[in-house]
Enzyme design. Structure first.
Site, mmCIF file in Angstrom:
data_model
loop_
_atom_site.group_PDB
_atom_site.id
_atom_site.type_symbol
_atom_site.label_atom_id
_atom_site.label_comp_id
_atom_site.label_asym_id
_atom_site.label_seq_id
_atom_site.Cartn_x
_atom_site.Cartn_y
_atom_site.Cartn_z
ATOM 1 N N HIS A 101 -5.956 -7.380 -0.633
ATOM 2 C CA HIS A 101 -6.321 -5.938 -0.830
ATOM 3 C C HIS A 101 -5.502 -5.568 -2.127
ATOM 4 C CE1 HIS A 101 -6.631 -6.782 3.324
ATOM 5 N NE2 HIS A 101 -7.864 -6.023 3.076
ATOM 6 N N ASP A 161 -2.300 -10.934 -2.523
ATOM 7 C CA ASP A 161 -3.060 -10.281 -1.208
ATOM 8 C C ASP A 161 -4.422 -10.003 -1.610
ATOM 9 O OD1 ASP A 161 -1.907 -9.236 1.805
ATOM 10 O OD2 ASP A 161 -3.844 -8.303 0.797
ATOM 11 N N ASP A 185 -5.064 -13.334 3.768
ATOM 12 C CA ASP A 185 -6.082 -12.631 3.884
ATOM 13 C C ASP A 185 -7.445 -12.970 2.839
ATOM 14 O OD1 ASP A 185 -4.982 -10.995 2.167
ATOM 15 O OD2 ASP A 185 -4.861 -9.310 3.654
ATOM 16 N N HIS A 242 0.850 -1.372 0.054
ATOM 17 C CA HIS A 242 0.080 0.069 0.142
ATOM 18 C C HIS A 242 0.963 1.380 -0.052
ATOM 19 C CE1 HIS A 242 -3.488 -2.600 0.417
ATOM 20 N NE2 HIS A 242 -3.270 -2.828 1.678
#
Ligand SMILES: [Zn+2]
Length: 300
Positions: free
Chosen positions: A159, A157, A234, A120
């Site tokens: 995200h 991931d 996740d 991120h």
């Protein structure tokens, strides 16, 4: 020998009131040692990445605010924890760990970082527990040192790898592939070379068939000579943040598809862990350890 970056600071506790799970960074190597998948010989302690290498990927003004611990309160809230010297040192060691692991992957086929996957972080911002983007920094390092010409970053991931996408938006030598929850953080997505947004609740079969098609596409379009893999767990149905519904076996099959593809194509691959927020820490650790178990089956 498969080398794995790890440092005691990886599991450094966050300030009171911040609940990002740091414990897994201690438990993953402990479990792998305990079960005999690895020995202490596989682990190495990375140093701190140097400023000139950071600046290949991050803007100077942002880096100086990190370095001098002068980020605004608002910028620290975006990161999710208040910055201090030890958390910065932790990130610098994680980032160097990914660079070192990339070097080891060039010689040994595959290498890991027990932490990392800080996707991120963009060129001039930190976000979602990420200060510096470890795989982006390592990718730019490889290009800069002429150790790779075409790089594929496979980000699975849950995200989106928004920071990675932004850092390489004008870099044709790095192909960014992100498969992620469409309705999940970050809510303002960046544009990767290949984005595969998924609906909430997607299960093994749908996930794996989409991965199969898009992985093939990514390799064909990227024509990589080096691969980075972000293997966040996740995606599991037990995850508190993920919103997808993969089983642990499905998650392992996902890893197997990626690692098998790299192995078959004889492409060096560096693996960083990324996220994992299942309620039971054992699910997080077991799913992460599966990635190592597969690698030790395939590559040794
Ligand atoms: Zn994540």
């Amino acid at each position: 020998m498969i080398k794995i970056a790890w440092h005691p600071l990886y599991a450094h506790p966050l300030p009171e009131g911040h609940r990002f799970p740091m414990l897994k960074y201690e438990l993953i190597p402990e479990q792998l040692l305990h079960e005999g998948t690895i020995t202490s010989q596989n682990l190495f302690n990375p140093e701190q990445v140097s400023e000139d290498i950071i600046l290949l990927s991050h803007e100077k003004a942002y880096w100086e605010q990190l370095r001098d611990l002068t980020l605004s309160a608002k910028d620290q809230r975006r990161i999710g924890f208040p910055l201090n010297a030890q958390l910065l040192e932790r990130e610098l060691r994680i980032t160097q760990g990914t660079i070192d692991a990339a070097h080891f992957a060039l010689t040994n086929g595959i290498a890991f970082n027990v932490a990392g996957g800080t996707h991120h972080a963009g060129s001039n911002w930190g976000e979602g527990f990420c200060l510096l983007n470890d795989q982006a920094v390592a990718a730019n390092y490889l290009l800069n040192k002429n150790l790779a010409q075409q790089i594929l970053i496979i980000d699975l991931d849950v995200h989106q790898g928004n920071g990675t996408a932004e850092i390489f938006q004008n870099e044709p030598r790095v192909f960014t592939f992100s498969m992620h929850g469409d309705k999940n953080f970050p809510f303002r997505k960046e544009i990767s070379s290949l984005d595969v947004p998924l609906d909430d609740g997607v299960q093994d079969e749908e996930y794996l068939s989409s991965l199969s098609v898009n992985l093939k596409k990514a390799f064909e379009r990227a024509k990589p000579d080096f691969v980075f893999y972000l293997s966040g767990v996740d995606v599991l149905f037990t995850d508190k943040l993920g919103k997808l519904a993969l089983s642990k076996a499905g998650c392992k099959e996902r890893d197997s598809m990626v690692l098998q593809a790299c192995k078959n194509k004889n492409l060096p691959v560096q693996v960083s862990m990324g996220g994992g927020y299942s309620a039971d820490i054992r699910d997080i650790v077991d799913a992460h350890c599966n990635t190592y178990r597969l690698a030790f089956d395939l590559f040794v």
